[in-house]
Design an enzyme around this catalytic site. Structure first.
Site, PDB file in Angstrom:
ATOM      1  N   CYS A  34       0.819  -1.198   0.000  1.00  0.00           N
ATOM      2  CA  CYS A  34       0.000   0.000   0.000  1.00  0.00           C
ATOM      3  C   CYS A  34       0.857   1.254   0.000  1.00  0.00           C
ATOM      4  O   CYS A  34       0.610   2.200   0.733  1.00  0.00           O
ATOM      5  CB  CYS A  34      -0.933  -0.020   1.207  1.00  0.00           C
ATOM      6  N   ASP A  35       1.918   1.240  -0.779  1.00  0.00           N
ATOM      7  CA  ASP A  35       2.798   2.402  -0.853  1.00  0.00           C
ATOM      8  C   ASP A  35       2.939   2.840  -2.307  1.00  0.00           C
ATOM      9  O   ASP A  35       3.100   2.000  -3.201  1.00  0.00           O
ATOM     10  CB  ASP A  35       4.184   2.040  -0.283  1.00  0.00           C
TER      11      ASP A  35
END
Ligand SMILES: *Cc1c(COP(=O)(O)O)cnc(C)c1O
Length: 401
Positions: free
Chosen positions: A332-333
């Site tokens: 989730c980056d």
């Protein structure tokens, strides 16, 4: 000796399918036969230098075992690396502790396993080495210039050449055994010129040492040998190694010469198999494709090693219709982008994407960020079933639209 290109290791689509039917992706597949071929290639074209394999590039037990069986020596930087080798039965006298700044755990381990050869580049290291391994053979690392390397190692490491002999004398005065000089021109070096300059510089220092009554016996030219075909770069590696070898033979007929290849040994020997887990059409027209591995996983070399791996799209629809594609990892980056705006077949969930030349500095810097598990490494030669069944009909893969 013209442009000798070594064949890279690539799984066929059928082999990848066979493996993926039994082991969930992502995983790496490494070939120890290819590792051996790379080692033999190096020995053939650089015969004047003995080998310390720098295991940080890939310390898979099967890789260490194959290299150990080939009779090589090893470059280690920590107690952990010494332990990995000790587990495979490699004794300390086959290792060089080539981390110029050693921690105390490493020094203790070195003493315990009988490792007695080390490098250093500063006064603060001398007392430590003398305390833990009295009488150790030591080489001073000098700083050399190279603007043609992918990874620069000479801003962090290496004494100024004029400090080299004073450091060796101080080491001798502390009860250590000064044996020589080492350097590292930087990783993925693309020309022999940097080695040439460093070898001339080293020769001048050996001569000066001899004049001053300091008898040195060993030269270590470090690693940096390039993996061919990275980013489409075609380097005449054989020619480059032979140029270095000729210069070693000419300048140092009197010395024991060593090298410390890391990347070169396993670089071309592995693939990473990933699966497409998401697809999204962006307003810009680019197809965003999420893979089950990314920059926090086995593709970390894109970040840490400044590398772009060649890819093969094992897409059911074939490669006819190429679309603009951005590949991203599962975390989730936002930084987790594997490749931006490339042309690829219209990938669907369930398709496989295979990455090549990913045997060095890849699995070693995987993280557990976001709770994703790390891609294991399968050894190709141990996957008898997949190797034999690859000719059989394709496995039915699950796909989602
Ligand atoms: C990393 C390293 C190597 C291996 O370098 P490559 O560029 O991968 O060949 C060799 N010697 C030392 C001291 C290193 O730190």
């Amino acid at each position: 000796m013209g442009c000798v290109m070594r064949r890279e290791f690539w799984l066929s689509a059928a082999e990848a399918d066979q493996l993926a039917a039994r082991q969930e992706t992502p995983f790496l597949v490494a070939s120890v036969d290819r590792v051996e071929e790379n080692y033999r290639f190096l020995r053939r074209h650089l015969p004047h230098a003995g080998v310390y394999y720098a295991i940080k590039a890939n310390p898979e037990p099967a890789v260490l075992r194959r290299m150990a069986a080939l009779g090589t020596h090893f470059d280690v930087a920590s107690a952990g690396e010494m332990e990995m080798l000790a587990r495979e039965g490699v004794t300390g006298d086959r290792m060089i502790y080539a981390n110029t700044v050693k921690d105390f755990r490493g020094l203790r381990m070195a003493r315990n396993i009988g490792l007695h050869r080390m490098t250093f580049d500063a006064v603060s290291e001398i007392g430590k080495m003398a305390d833990y391994v009295p009488g150790a053979d030591v080489l001073v690392r000098i700083c050399v210039k190279n603007n043609k390397a992918l990874v620069d190692l000479n801003t962090k490491f290496g004494a100024a050449p004029e400090d080299a002999l004073p450091l060796l004398r101080q080491a001798r005065d502390a009860g250590l055994h000064p044996v020589g000089i080492c350097f590292h021109v930087g990783s993925q070096s693309l020309s022999a010129a940097a080695y040439g300059e460093a070898l001339l510089l080293a020769r001048a220092l050996f001569d000066q040492a001899e004049r001053e009554g300091l008898h040195l016996t060993d030269l270590d030219i470090g690693g940096g040998f390039p993996v061919p075909d990275a980013e489409g770069l075609s380097v005449d590696v054989a020619g480059m190694l032979e140029a270095i070898d000729r210069q070693i033979a000419r300048l140092f007929p009197d010395l024991a010469v060593w090298c410390e290849p890391g990347r070169f040994i396993p670089g071309t020997a592995a693939n990473l198999l990933t699966t497409v887990i998401g697809v999204r059409q962006l307003p810009s027209g680019t197809r965003m494709v999420t893979l089950d591995d990314g920059l926090y996983g086995a593709l970390s070399g894109i970040l840490f090693d400044h590398w772009q791996y060649p890819m093969r799209f094992l897409s059911e629809r074939g490669g006819k219709n190429q679309v603009l594609t951005t590949l991203v990892g599962p975390s989730c980056d936002g930084i987790d982008v594997v490749a931006r705006d490339i042309l690829a077949p219209e990938l669907m969930v369930g398709d496989h994407v295979l990455f090549g030349n990913i045997g060095a500095y890849a699995s070693v810097s995987e993280t557990r960020f976001n709770g994703f598990s790390m891609a294991p490494t399968l050894i190709w030669e141990e996957q008898e079933e997949a190797r034999q069944m690859a000719d059989e009909p394709a496995i039915q893969k699950k796909q989602y639209r």
